[in-house]
Design a protein around this motif. Structure first.
Motif, short mmCIF file in Angstrom:
data_model
loop_
_atom_site.label_atom_id
_atom_site.label_comp_id
_atom_site.label_asym_id
_atom_site.label_seq_id
_atom_site.Cartn_x
_atom_site.Cartn_y
_atom_site.Cartn_z
N THR A 46 0.83 -1.21 0.00
CA THR A 46 0.00 0.00 0.00
C THR A 46 0.86 1.26 0.00
N GLY A 47 2.06 1.16 -0.54
CA GLY A 47 2.88 2.36 -0.67
C GLY A 47 4.34 2.21 -0.28
N GLY A 48 4.77 1.00 0.01
CA GLY A 48 6.17 0.78 0.41
C GLY A 48 7.14 1.01 -0.74
N ALA A 51 7.20 4.63 -1.63
CA ALA A 51 7.93 5.47 -0.68
C ALA A 51 9.44 5.26 -0.80
N ALA A 52 9.84 4.01 -1.02
CA ALA A 52 11.28 3.72 -1.04
C ALA A 52 11.92 4.09 -2.37
N PHE A 53 11.18 3.93 -3.45
CA PHE A 53 11.81 4.08 -4.76
C PHE A 53 11.16 5.16 -5.62
N ILE A 54 9.99 4.86 -6.12
CA ILE A 54 9.43 5.78 -7.10
C ILE A 54 7.90 5.68 -7.09
N PHE A 90 -7.18 2.14 6.35
CA PHE A 90 -6.17 1.50 5.49
C PHE A 90 -4.81 1.55 6.19
N LEU A 91 -3.97 0.56 5.88
CA LEU A 91 -2.66 0.49 6.53
C LEU A 91 -1.65 1.39 5.83
N SER A 92 -0.88 2.11 6.62
CA SER A 92 0.24 2.86 6.07
C SER A 92 1.42 1.91 5.92
N SER A 93 2.25 2.20 4.92
CA SER A 93 3.46 1.42 4.76
C SER A 93 4.48 1.84 5.82
N TYR A 94 5.20 0.84 6.33
CA TYR A 94 6.27 1.11 7.29
C TYR A 94 7.29 2.08 6.70
N LEU A 95 7.50 2.02 5.40
CA LEU A 95 8.52 2.85 4.76
C LEU A 95 8.05 4.27 4.49
N ASN A 96 6.76 4.49 4.65
CA ASN A 96 6.24 5.83 4.38
C ASN A 96 6.58 6.76 5.54
N PHE A 108 4.18 -3.94 6.05
CA PHE A 108 5.60 -4.11 5.73
C PHE A 108 5.80 -4.61 4.29
N ALA A 109 4.70 -4.84 3.58
CA ALA A 109 4.80 -5.38 2.22
C ALA A 109 5.43 -4.37 1.28
N THR A 110 6.25 -4.87 0.38
CA THR A 110 6.88 -4.03 -0.62
C THR A 110 6.93 -4.79 -1.94
N ALA A 111 6.58 -4.11 -3.01
CA ALA A 111 6.55 -4.77 -4.32
C ALA A 111 7.87 -5.46 -4.62
N SER A 112 7.79 -6.59 -5.29
CA SER A 112 8.94 -7.40 -5.73
C SER A 112 9.61 -8.18 -4.60
N SER A 113 9.04 -8.14 -3.40
CA SER A 113 9.68 -8.86 -2.29
C SER A 113 9.54 -10.37 -2.44
N THR A 114 10.54 -11.06 -1.90
CA THR A 114 10.56 -12.52 -1.90
C THR A 114 10.61 -13.01 -0.46
N ILE A 115 10.46 -14.31 -0.30
CA ILE A 115 10.60 -14.92 1.03
C ILE A 115 12.08 -15.11 1.32
N ARG A 116 12.81 -15.62 0.32
CA ARG A 116 14.25 -15.83 0.50
C ARG A 116 15.02 -14.62 0.00
N LEU A 117 16.26 -14.53 0.41
CA LEU A 117 17.14 -13.47 -0.06
C LEU A 117 17.09 -13.41 -1.58
N PRO A 118 16.83 -12.23 -2.14
CA PRO A 118 16.74 -12.16 -3.60
C PRO A 118 18.06 -12.54 -4.27
N MET A 119 17.92 -13.32 -5.36
CA MET A 119 19.11 -13.76 -6.09
C MET A 119 19.53 -12.69 -7.10
N ALA A 120 18.52 -12.02 -7.64
CA ALA A 120 18.79 -11.07 -8.71
C ALA A 120 19.24 -9.74 -8.14
N ASP A 121 19.68 -8.87 -9.01
CA ASP A 121 20.00 -7.50 -8.61
C ASP A 121 18.72 -6.86 -8.09
#
Ligand SMILES: *[C@@H]1O[C@H](CO)[C@@H](O)[C@H](O)[C@H]1NC(C)=O
Ligand SMILES: *[C@@H]1O[C@H](CO)[C@@H](O)[C@H](O)[C@H]1NC(C)=O
Ligand SMILES: *[C@@H]1O[C@H](CO)[C@@H](O)[C@H](O)[C@H]1NC(C)=O
Ligand SMILES: *[C@@H]1O[C@H](CO)[C@@H](O)[C@H](O)[C@H]1NC(C)=O
Ligand SMILES: *[C@@H]1O[C@H](CO)[C@@H](O)[C@H](O)[C@H]1NC(C)=O
Length: 405
Positions: A46-48, A51-54, A90-96, A108-121
């Motif tokens: 909902t805005g993480g 707020a963090a990127f763009i 509505f929930l505010s993002s922690y990063l906002n 705490f949700a943020t787009a593109s997040s994974t459960i495991r450490l991301p492998m990609a850049d």
């Protein structure tokens, strides 16, 4: 208790009374969650990311917010409908860092997040989010401590933080896992290789739930992963994949199902380990899949075609993302929305429309898609349920009663 609800509870006893023993004498009982703490990726962001990127671009947000609102959607997400149904804002993002109020929960949700450490850049150069689930957990742990320090200081910020007891009474929701599967596929791993990684992915997920339990969380509402093989992005990227009877890419749906089976089993093990917790597995896959098998009956059309996209059979192309600019015959155009997103399933080729989110939320909140079969409003330990006192509409009385059993 008003006379109608007495009649309803009497009827419900007649109809369902002997089925199970979910507190049959308390048809107006609920958990009264004071807050939601959500963990996830773009499907519940909902805005993480914004707020963090763009900040996202219009037409994202247009249907409900009238402007981009940090959501990869024309309007509200399942997490928004969850908050509404529990009478929370509505929930505010922690990063906002602007206009936040965390007293009723944090996202705490943020787009593109994974459960495991991301492998990609990671973004902005790569595709993965640095805010993978274990990091979201660390943010939560820090939030839990620091919010209480802020409350003790008093002043204007104190009222924006949850009370200490909120952490054990809150609902903890999870909507993550899709990117662990799809990011691997886009790194050219085979489906067989991705399947082999599932047990490890699910173990990481279990560890986070255990850690949250150790910090006092008790009510867990966990979504499984969506039918990936029906996404315009997957159908466009893997055009040769075998299709099922409704046109979805079969191997990719089987991959999602494999993840879901292992997640369901892992949650069943946690339920045994933590009898004081309520851990609900929610089959969002099945709820959404009915939009592909019976679109018209449910009021939808073209389920496999993106509403906000451009090009090809599925109106999707990597070069023409929703809200972006593309050049067509020498003219610059903005990738906009289809005419009526309220009858569409796929918003941008990956994420669902507000209408599809609402449809899915209404199904899954009933408990019909849950294991164990508990509705959202009762997803807490029986000892922490309270009787509802407010006057309720006829409609919600009925759903309360169905909910009971
Ligand atoms: C923060 O949210 C809570 C719960 O929704 C509400 O009671 C309170 O008034 C809000 N505070 C501010 C400053 O908006
Ligand atoms: C929170 O506080 C507890 C107790 O003071 C401490 O043990 C823990 O390390 C702190 N956690 C974080 C994330 O700051
Ligand atoms: C995946 O394979 C495609 C086609 O062979 C190639 O163009 C692309 O660069 C590969 N991607 C990665 C991340 O290796
Ligand atoms: C289209 O956009 C590009 C990049 O923003 C710009 O360089 C170009 O001049 C534009 N073309 C037209 C026809 O407006
Ligand atoms: C495809 O997306 C465009 C926006 O770029 C939209 O105008 C159009 O209606 C969409 N097509 C379908 C069939 O939804």
């Amino acid at each position: 208790m008003d006379p109608t609800s007495t009649i309803f509870s009497f009827l419900s006893l007649l109809l369902f009374g002997s089925a199970t023993n979910f507190n049959r004498d308390l048809p107006s009982e609920s958990c009264r969650f004071p807050a939601i703490f959500n963990f996830g990726a773009s499907n519940s962001d909902t805005g993480g990311y914004a707020a963090a990127f763009i900040q996202l671009k219009s037409p994202n947000g247009d249907t409900f917010f009238g402007m981009p609102a940090g959501r990869f959607c024309d309007g509200r997400l399942i997490v928004d409908f969850t908050a509404e149904s529990l009478d929370l804002s509505f929930l505010s993002s922690y990063l906002n860092s602007l206009a936040i109020n965390f007293s009723h929960g944090v996202n705490f949700a943020t787009a593109s997040s994974t459960i495991r450490l991301p492998m990609a850049d990671v973004v902005p150069y790569g595709h993965a989010s640095p805010f993978y689930l274990p990091l979201q957990y660390l943010q939560f742990a820090q939030f839990k401590n620091r919010s209480q320090i802020i409350r003790r200081h008093g002043g204007i910020y104190a009222s924006l933080m949850p009370r200490e007891e909120t952490f054990s009474k809150a609902l903890y929701t999870f909507d993550i896992g899709q990117n662990d599967l799809t990011q691997s596929l886009f790194l050219n791993m085979t489906i067989v290789q991705v399947i082999a990684a599932i047990p490890d992915i699910v173990n990481h997920f279990s560890d986070i739930i255990k850690n949250l339990y150790n910090l006092g969380a008790r009510s867990f509402w966990v979504y499984n992963t969506r039918p990936l093989g029906c996404f315009p992005k997957i159908l466009t990227s893997f055009p040769l994949a075998e299709k099922d009877s409704v046109g979805c890419a079969k191997p990719y749906n089987l991959l999602a199902q494999r993840f879901n089976v292992e997640l369901k089993n892992a949650l069943a093990r946690l339920r045994i380990e933590f009898p004081l917790a309520t851990i609900v597995y929610v089959d969002l896959y099945a709820a959404l899949y009915s939009l592909y098998t019976h679109p018209t009956k449910n009021g939808f059309e073209h389920p496999l075609v993106a509403c906000c996209g451009y090009g090809g059979k599925y109106n999707y192309s990597e070069e023409a993302i929703c809200g972006g600019k593309i050049s067509v015959n020498g003219k610059n155009i903005t990738v906009g929305s289809c005419k009526d997103p309220s009858v569409r399933v796929s918003w941008d080729g990956v994420h669902f429309t507000e209408a599809a989110n609402k449809f899915a939320f209404d199904l899954v909140s009933s408990g019909d898609f849950s294991d164990p079969p508990i509705p959202l409003k009762l997803a807490c330990h029986p000892s922490s349920r309270t009787k509802e006192t407010g006057v309720r509409s006829g409609k919600s009385q009925i759903s309360q009663i169905i909910i009971r059993f």
